[in-house]
Design an enzyme around this catalytic site. Sequence first.
Site, PDB file in Angstrom:
ATOM      1  N   ASP A 102      15.288  49.784 -70.872  1.00 25.89           N
ATOM      2  CA  ASP A 102      14.930  50.938 -71.688  1.00 25.89           C
ATOM      3  C   ASP A 102      15.880  52.113 -71.425  1.00 25.89           C
ATOM      4  O   ASP A 102      16.514  52.183 -70.372  1.00 25.89           O
ATOM      5  CB  ASP A 102      13.500  51.396 -71.369  1.00 25.89           C
ATOM      6  CG  ASP A 102      12.471  50.353 -71.785  1.00 25.89           C
ATOM      7  OD1 ASP A 102      12.769  49.559 -72.696  1.00 25.89           O
ATOM      8  OD2 ASP A 102      11.384  50.338 -71.188  1.00 25.89           O
TER       9      ASP A 102
HETATM   10  N1  URA Z   1      10.253  46.509 -68.475  1.00 24.56           N
HETATM   11  C1  URA Z   1      10.169  47.743 -69.005  1.00 24.56           C
HETATM   12  O1  URA Z   1       9.079  48.232 -69.271  1.00 24.56           O
HETATM   13  N2  URA Z   1      11.309  48.409 -69.243  1.00 24.56           N
HETATM   14  C2  URA Z   1      12.531  47.932 -68.935  1.00 24.56           C
HETATM   15  O2  URA Z   1      13.534  48.604 -69.155  1.00 24.56           O
HETATM   16  C3  URA Z   1      12.599  46.656 -68.370  1.00 24.56           C
HETATM   17  C4  URA Z   1      11.449  45.953 -68.156  1.00 24.56           C
END
Ligand code: URA
Length: 235
Positions: A102
């Site tokens: 993310d």
């Molecule tokens: N899980 C999440 O919630 N975000 C990420 O970036 C990776 C795994």
Amino acid sequence: MERLQKVIASNGYTSRRKAEELIKTGKVKVNGILVQELGTKVNEKDTIEIEGKLLEKNEQKVYYLLNKPRGVISSVCDDKNRKTVVSLINTNVRIYPIGRLDYDTTGLLLLTNDGELANQLMHPKNEVEKRYIAKIVGNLTPSEFYSLKQGIMIEKRKVIPTYLKVRKTEENAQIIEIGLIEGRNHIVKKIFESLNHPVDKLKRESYAFLTLGNLKSGEYRELSLKEVKKLYSLK
Ligand code: URA
């Protein structure tokens, strides 16, 4: 930058002389534009079309391990003009991330131009373990911890952590290490949200046997041949 006829020939399409003929007779486009100049130079990122067909480049495969900073998007380009992970890597080769982290997640991200390896690593059958450090709001109760360890339903599919440990407990926060095989988007955030402990900060510390080592935020390194072979051998 290399001469167009050389690039066409070195990718095994035809001889240099025939490549020159193709260019002179208007059969070649670079990035969609007709090119008839023999001196034209192109780089790795340019697309070359010959008689309407894209030239397949047998370019060298590259593999990078990046410590992704916060506030960078895990894609090749972004319509909102945000910084991308690809822009952090100094290369002329068209690379892309294997999976995604993310925008606000930090940590280990692999980037490559090797579609075969990327597909293999992301295939649900072959998903590898990733370890995350999540700072969550509040503290897990013993029963929440236990039910998470047993596996919880997220959007009608059960997730069972491969690893779960409380690293640190603070007054209204906890640092949790969690290992997961699966790669659904936002999965760690969804897991803790479902337990009413939203994730405040998230970092990926490892991907299969690969760890961040000494890489600081924004730094990257190339994988060794041995590491690439090991990734290929994961099943
Ligand atoms: N899980 C999440 O919630 N975000 C990420 O970036 C990776 C795994």
